[in-house]
Motif scaffolding. Structure first.
Motif, PDB file in Angstrom:
ATOM      1  N   GLY A  87     -14.300  29.979 -13.556  1.00 51.17           N
ATOM      2  CA  GLY A  87     -13.972  30.759 -14.550  1.00 51.17           C
ATOM      3  C   GLY A  87     -12.512  30.369 -15.205  1.00 51.17           C
ATOM      4  O   GLY A  87     -12.308  30.067 -16.298  1.00 51.17           O
ATOM      5  N   GLY A  88     -11.332  30.136 -14.212  1.00 51.54           N
ATOM      6  CA  GLY A  88     -10.043  29.465 -14.757  1.00 51.54           C
ATOM      7  C   GLY A  88     -10.162  28.268 -15.390  1.00 51.54           C
ATOM      8  O   GLY A  88      -9.651  27.982 -16.341  1.00 51.54           O
ATOM      9  N   GLU A 105      -4.677  36.297 -24.325  1.00 53.28           N
ATOM     10  CA  GLU A 105      -4.729  36.211 -22.859  1.00 53.28           C
ATOM     11  C   GLU A 105      -5.352  34.848 -22.297  1.00 53.28           C
ATOM     12  O   GLU A 105      -6.196  34.741 -21.355  1.00 53.28           O
ATOM     13  N   SER A 150      -4.918  34.972 -17.945  1.00 53.59           N
ATOM     14  CA  SER A 150      -5.285  36.240 -17.437  1.00 53.59           C
ATOM     15  C   SER A 150      -6.344  35.603 -16.349  1.00 53.59           C
ATOM     16  O   SER A 150      -6.340  36.242 -15.304  1.00 53.59           O
ATOM     17  N   ALA A 151      -6.892  34.600 -16.461  1.00 54.29           N
ATOM     18  CA  ALA A 151      -7.774  34.060 -15.462  1.00 54.29           C
ATOM     19  C   ALA A 151      -7.327  33.039 -14.630  1.00 54.29           C
ATOM     20  O   ALA A 151      -7.902  32.520 -13.988  1.00 54.29           O
ATOM     21  N   LEU A 152      -5.993  32.974 -14.695  1.00 53.76           N
ATOM     22  CA  LEU A 152      -5.422  31.522 -14.351  1.00 53.76           C
ATOM     23  C   LEU A 152      -4.502  31.916 -13.221  1.00 53.76           C
ATOM     24  O   LEU A 152      -3.877  32.842 -12.759  1.00 53.76           O
ATOM     25  N   ASP A 153      -4.500  30.938 -12.092  1.00 59.70           N
ATOM     26  CA  ASP A 153      -3.673  31.171 -11.072  1.00 59.70           C
ATOM     27  C   ASP A 153      -2.077  30.944 -11.362  1.00 59.70           C
ATOM     28  O   ASP A 153      -1.953  30.048 -12.381  1.00 59.70           O
TER      29      ASP A 153
END
Ligand SMILES: Nc1ncnc2c1ncn2[C@@H]1O[C@H](COP(=O)(O)OP(=O)(O)OP(=O)(O)O)[C@@H](O)[C@H]1O
Ligand SMILES: Nc1ncnc2c1ncn2[C@@H]1O[C@H](COP(=O)(O)OP(=O)(O)OP(=O)(O)O)[C@@H](O)[C@H]1O
Ligand SMILES: [Mg+2]
Ligand SMILES: [Mg+2]
Lengths: 310, 302, 271, 283, 271
Positions: free
Chosen positions: E170-171, E193, E196-199
């Protein structure tokens, strides 16, 4: 008919008609019309093509009426017909300035067939046939027709009412064209009449002679008024259901198109022989063939008047 | 400079986009043109026909006998014949087609799908004449063992064979529709503990319903318009009965009969071909209007 | 202006986790390959019942992959090969005839990318219960309302339950998917970054929900948000390149990680 | 609970069973058809059959002119119908919006799908053969068949295009692609498997059609292969149709079956190209 | 264990924003309806050039919708009605014949849900440049590498550029979409955004990138992450239920908001 025979014969023919200076024909011929006459034209085209490899001959079977619809517009060179041209078709030609000439090339004998094992019947009179096929009080059991016939249901097979065969049969047997009982199995493929009749001892059907001839082992043709369909009886007119087959040629095209001219000539030259017999019809007699040839020559010489029907 | 974004009518990029749009519109317009031409082709002779046979007799008559005396031009038996073939073939092809497509899209492994789908598509290409003979020489004899009283020519075997013919249309197009449903949605279902059956029937099929319905329309349309197979297999007896074991005649078969027989052009029998064609056109138009309405109500978008 | 204090959130003892009395899921020597890619490498860990376990780690480290192994959602991806065992409720779910549907009903999942069905909002939530045999209309209505409330979406959609779920905003879709998962009342809920598309208010509601759920359910949550992990979880597992680097009580992991790598990661951002 | 209990899925098992049965019915029909054709064709299907011209003697009969006619015909039909059909589908799905004209065209197309092939024959005769003065040429036949199959190509392409997720279009527009770029580079490649299915089905239909070609006057028998698009021609189904009606058994069964077999082979060859394309693009 | 201190991130003066000398985008009285739903209500705001503007607000408040109006991506949704004007570079983009393709090339966008093309990783990034006429292979390679590096993805994918983008995590997908947007070098970059899916590591790289971009580009970013907004943006707009509640310098908005509602929202989480 085997192949070797055919080869000999085609050599004969090239000897016959290869005498012109016009060796390299390369034009085209368009034949359309009756599916009954179609095998004849097809065979003629096949042989003609063997001599003139560059010629394009297109043979289509879209029915006598469908073919005439195109013929009266001048779209085809030749129209095969299992019945004479009708007055309305003839008038259309006149309106469109199409001059045509009719040639009667072969004869078909509409054969009435029953099951091989139907020992109870061998020959019938025209009147009895009319009783069986006619529209009024059609018999449901064979015994309704003749008490000595089996007490079994009548099963009938015939061509569709749109076909020339139907027209001819009804006119000559029932006595009035297009008049028939309706409760029988119809098909536009005569092979299925054979199949049906072959399958049941109580079945009867009628179809073109060619189909009967190919299936002499499978079905039995019954005599009409005592006469059975044979090449003999059909060609001398003794058989009551002898039916002439025609082709019509567009005269303008004939004059313009050398290939067509040669093709028609070839057609007539072979109207008396093996080709017609091979496809299952009865060829023209020699004298009739001479008449055809004279007619053809008259057309070419301009000594010919179209006799439009009305 | 400050009008950089404003489209100038001479801007080549814009011109290109417009040209493409017009070209595509022209493509779409062809189909309208075809309809107009078809109507024009049919109308002339159909009008001829209606000068000889009253439109009321044509539409309400229950006896079709254009070339057998007494002549009669009641088209209803042909309509019921067509209806019967359509219904029988739909009953055969719709469930089989959908089931096949569900199997191929959701259950079969990739290799099976890659083989079976094209194999079934071959069914779409077998000449219709061959289907006619297949019905007569294979299906009817089989049916005879079940229904001894069945006619040699009968609506049932013709309908079945037409069903087989349109099967790939339904199965392949539905399969495409189902396999283009995004996998995310299936995941969503499975994660809720739905069984494959639930996901397939509750998520995949509804999400692809537009494509599935389209495949029905195309398949059934072909059944309505199918000519040769029914001409050969269903017989040529126009009768009003709805008994599928009897011979019938469809509208298309009647048209072929006229077109390939020896009937002379210009007669009422010949012109009836065009009238039937026109009527069929009107009937399918009405059916399509209904189906378009239905379809617009069941569209899911992802 | 608030200060965010992770320390406060990490109350609890700092013992390292090796094994639990009664883990609901017991993963042993799990390996997973996508074709050639070795995406999970010898993962061994136990997931305690009625606790929240967080999984953290850099993007692409295998968090989603791991989560999907827990209810066999990986079955659906071609070319996946799995070795090792996962014992759920006493049964190795990768062995023998497993009824994956029942497994997934009990081990539910919310995905990283919101994936609402192209149906109405109501139908999305009601789908699960219906599949599991709830047909009573009033019962369904109840479930739908309760699930949407729990997912903090009810107020926004209660007037348009019949509208298409596809027309919702990104965050609304995500909450809808949470509601959908809740509606089947799983025993274990796997959540793949459930809050990433959520604003703080919704996020805090979801976190409250998770706290609530913990009473009866087990939750496994993937997140990139350290604070969230810290706030919400009891245990935290740190993954890196397909390996489980460290797994311990959340407080311990954030305050006093065993591994340098863990420390670097959790402080990398905020240090 | 016991995740091991598998009995809950009895319904699913029955369902799958029915699906497999249904699939088998289709496959079995084809197998029976092909088997009966093969059975009748053995002894008749050989190289000479492929390279000979038709003949009234079954042993000599061949299908060469019709074979070449059919191949030409299919190439032309593909060339005409693909751009026309896909173009229409693109217009309807990507350009027409929710307009009235779109509804009218769509209605019209599904209606055209139900028009009997013989009517297309009448149209082809009036339009191509007569009005446009093409005569009974290959091109007239190809155009007639093109119109006949157009609805199938259009509708299936439309469905395929519609199934492309909008997020992909968004992505493309989002970086400044024009509409056409988006369509050509994103939408069409994504929709291609579905488009190919439609093309396969429609070309299959075209290759087996008899009635419209007879109506426009294509030859049921030709003795030489066409040598250009304005040439007279015949096609395999016409030749088969003619043989099936011959009185001799050898034609009805042997020669005709050999013709059908060859037609199926041509069909498969033609389809496999499309299938290759389809498989390459299928995810 | 780090403490997150938003105050530090909010350096700068606290003047409220009314108008800029030279805004690159000027939105006036913008209204938008989805069918009956009034999703944007009289929005008026100016977006300064070469600055980062953040948009925050609860889920469903219209952030994505607003973003999509800026490059007319809303054109693509049926039943959308728009009133008011948006002036970009001196032109009202909702008036007259606008070349939307060029507009979108200049005002690029990264979407909320990652939407990679089902092509290879390389093709995804190269798509934009190709569309805009770059065909030179070495040039393309350069652009792809640079964009992937900027999006902090290069190291993870450099060995498998030909693999399908759909197989990324996802990221990774999200970063790929960022790389794809960067590859066409837009003047304004709209990011919905993006992180939002990032570490945290990837996120910080993206934030560094945004700082970098600011030198030459204008960035408008939607985020739910207050810290991120605080760290990365110069100006912040707070939306609520389709209305622009407050718009000012980021520091001002976070430290001393004018409106109660703003304060409640930003503190609601952390207070
Ligand atoms: N296509 C659509 N049709 C109808 N309503 C829509 C559509 N897209 C969005 N909406 C509605 O408009 C409102 C604003 O949506 P938008 O996507 O702009 O929210 P957002 O601020 O981006 O939220 P999030 O943070 O959850 O992404 C929401 O109430 C949403 O349900
Ligand atoms: N279907 C697949 N086929 C091949 N490789 C895959 C597939 N799905 C994921 N991968 C790869 O496996 C690795 C782990 O992926 P996973 O989705 O588990 O990461 P993640 O930790 O969830 O990352 P993120 O935080 O970005 O979602 C990544 O390198 C990814 O590219
Ligand atoms: Mg993930
Ligand atoms: Mg949004």
């Amino acid at each position: 008919s085997d192949t070797g025979q055919n080869d000999d014969q085609s050599q004969d023919q090239s000897a016959d008609s290869g005498n012109g200076e016009n060796q390299q024909l390369s034009g085209q011929v368009i034949v359309d019309g009756s599916s009954t006459v179609y095998p004849v034209s097809q065979a003629m085209a096949e042989e003609f093509k063997k001599q003139h490899s560059e010629v394009k001959a297109s043979v289509t079977s879209s029915g006598t009426g469908g073919g005439f619809k195109k013929f009266v517009q001048g779209e085809t060179d030749i129209n095969d017909a299992s019945r004479p041209i009708t007055p309305s078709e003839s008038q259309k030609c006149k309106e469109n300035g199409i001059e045509y000439v009719e040639f009667k090339v072969a004869t078909d004998g509409i054969s009435v067939v029953v099951n091989q094992n139907a020992n109870w019947i061998d020959s019938v009179s025209k009147d009895t046939l009319a009783e069986i096929w006619g529209p009024e009080n059609p018999p449901q059991k064979w015994s309704d027709v003749k008490s000595e016939w089996p007490d079994k249901n009548v099963e009938l097979y015939g061509p569709t009412s749109a076909s020339g065969t139907f027209d001819f049969f009804t006119e000559n047997i029932v006595g009035e064209e297009d008049s028939s009982r309706t409760d029988y199995q119809t098909t536009e493929n005569d092979n299925f009449i054979i199949k049906g009749v072959k399958g049941s001892e109580n079945a009867m059907g009628y179809l073109g002679y060619a189909y009967y001839q190919q299936n002499e082992d499978n079905v039995k043709a019954i005599g009409i008024n005592g006469v059975k369909p044979t090449v003999e009886s059909i060609s001398n007119g003794e058989y009551p259901l002898s039916r002439p087959l025609y082709f019509y040629v567009n005269i303008d095209h004939l004059k313009e198109n050398e290939t067509l001219r040669e093709f028609v000539k070839f057609y007539i030259e072979n109207a008396d022989g093996e080709i017609i017999r091979q496809v299952g019809y009865v060829p023209a007699t020699e004298s009739h063939q001479n008449d055809l040839m004279n007619k053809f020559e008259n057309v070419m010489d301009g000594n010919y008047e179209v006799n439009y029907k009305s | 400079m400050d009008n950089r974004l404003k489209i100038k009518r001479t801007n080549p990029k814009v011109l290109k986009e417009r040209a493409i749009k017009s070209a595509l519109f022209s493509c779409a317009f062809v189909s309208l043109l075809v309809t107009i031409l078809i109507i024009a082709t049919l109308l002339g002779d159909a009008i001829n026909f209606f000068t000889e046979v009253s439109i009321v007799e044509f539409l309400t008559g229950t006896n079709w006998s254009p070339s057998m005396k007494p002549y009669s031009f009641g088209v209803l038996p042909l309509v019921t014949g067509t209806l019967m073939i359509t219904v029988i073939s739909a009953v055969v092809a719709v469930p089989l087609g959908v089931a096949t497509s569900v199997y191929l899209s959701e259950y079969a492994d990739k290799k099976v799908r890659k083989v079976v789908k094209p194999v079934l598509e071959v069914l779409a290409g077998i000449p219709t004449v061959v289907y006619g003979f297949f019905a007569l020489t294979f299906i009817t004899p089989v049916l005879q063992t079940i229904f001894p009283e069945i006619s040699l020519y009968n609506a049932l075997s013709a309908g079945i064979v037409v069903g087989i013919m349109i099967l790939p249309m339904i199965s392949s197009l539905s399969e495409d529709a189902m396999s283009s449903v995004p996998d995310d949605l299936r995941d969503g279902g499975y994660a809720l503990g739905a069984s494959k059956f639930n996901v397939t029937t509750g998520i995949v099929v509804p999400a692809s319903i537009s494509g599935i319905l389209s495949s029905f329309i195309l398949g059934i349309s072909r059944a309505i318009g199918e000519t040769m197979a029914v001409t050969i297999a269903a017989g040529r007896l126009a009768n009003m009965s709805v008994d599928p074991l009897k011979s019938i005649e469809t509208m298309t078969a009647a048209m072929v009969e006229v077109a390939e027989g020896d009937i002379a052009a210009g007669t009422a029998a010949y012109d009836s071909l065009f009238a039937i064609g026109l009527l069929l056109f009107v009937i399918t138009l009405a059916m399509n209007m209904v189906s378009q309405y239905l379809k617009s109500r069941y569209k899911e978008k992802y | 202006m608030p200060n965010i204090n992770v320390e406060e959130a990490l109350a609890g003892d700092s013992a390292n986790v090796k094994s639990f009395n009664n883990p609901i899921i017991d993963v042993e020597n799990l390996n997973l390959w996508y074709g050639e890619t070795h995406a999970l490498n010898e993962i061994t860990l136990e997931i305690p019942e009625k606790q929240v376990t967080a999984i953290i780690g850099p993007s692409g480290c295998g968090k989603s992959t791991f989560l999907r192994t827990l209810n066999r959602m990986n079955d659906r991806i071609p070319n996946v090969r799995i070795e090792g065992s996962i014992i759920y409720d006493g049964i190795n779910i990768y062995e023998g005839d497993i009824d994956v549907a029942t497994l997934r009903k009990e081990v539910g999942m919310v995905f990283q990318k919101p994936n609402p069905f192209p149906k109405s909002i109501y139908e999305n939530v009601a789908y699960g219960p219906k599949v599991h045999g709830v047909n009573d209309k009033t019962k369904l209505n109840e479930v739908v309302e309760k699930s949407l409330k729990n997912a903090a979406l009810w107020d926004e959609v209660k007037d348009r339950l019949d509208a298409s779920a596809m027309d919702l905003s990104g965050g609304q879709q995500q909450r809808l998917c949470i509601a959908r998962a809740l509606a089947v009342e799983p025993k274990v809920l796997l959540m793949d970054e459930p809050a990433s598309a959520l604003d703080p208010v919704a996020m805090s509601k979801i976190e409250d929900l998770i706290h609530e759920l913990k009473k009866n359910y087990t939750v496994v949550i993937v997140t990139h948000n350290m604070q969230e992990a810290a706030r919400v979880s009891d245990y935290t597992a740190f993954f890196h390149l397909g390996e489980l680097i460290e797994y311990s009580k959340t407080k311990k992991l954030f305050e006093n990680p065993d591994k340098r790598m863990t420390e670097e990661y959790i402080t990398g951002r905020f240090g | 609970m016991d995740v091991r209990s598998n009995k809950g899925d009895l319904k699913g098992q029955i369902f799958l069973f029915l699906l497999v049965i249904a699939t088998c019915v289709g496959v079995a029909s084809l197998a029976i058809l092909v088997y009966s054709v093969l059975e009748d064709a053995t002894g008749w299907f050989d190289l000479a059959f492929i390279f000979n011209s038709p003949s009234r003697f079954p042993e000599e009969a061949g299908i060469y002119p019709a074979l070449i006619g059919s191949i030409y015909l299919m190439l032309l039909v593909a060339v005409f119908s693909f751009p026309l059909g896909v173009g229409t589908a693109i217009y309807l799905e990507e350009y027409a919006g929710q307009s009235r004209i779109k509804n009218i065209i769509e209605l019209n197309i599904s209606n055209l799908a139900a028009v009997p092939s013989i009517v297309y024959g009448l149209l082809g005769l009036a339009l191509f053969v007569r009005a446009l003065n093409m005569g009974r040429s290959l091109i007239a036949g190809a155009l007639t068949l093109t119109l006949l199959i157009l609805p199938i190509v259009i509708v299936s392409s439309q469905e395929a295009i519609r199934a492309v997720p909008d997020s992909l279009r968004d992505a493309s527009y989002g970086i400044g692609s024009t509409k056409w770029q988006t369509i050509r580079k994103i939408v069409i490649p994504e929709a291609l498997p579905g488009i190919m299915t439609g093309t396969i089905l429609s070309l299959s239909r075209a290759i087996g059609e008899t009635a419209p070609l007879i109506m426009i006057g294509a030859a049921t028998s030709m003795y030489s292969a066409p040598d250009g698009i304005f040439s007279l021609f015949s096609a395999m189904p016409l030749q088969i149709y003619a043989w099936v009606g011959q009185p001799q058994y050898a034609f009805q069964e042997g020669v005709a079956s050999a013709g059908i077999l060859l037609l199926l082979i041509v069909l498969l060859t033609m389809n496999s190209v499309a299938i290759l394309i389809r498989n390459r693009f299928q995810r």
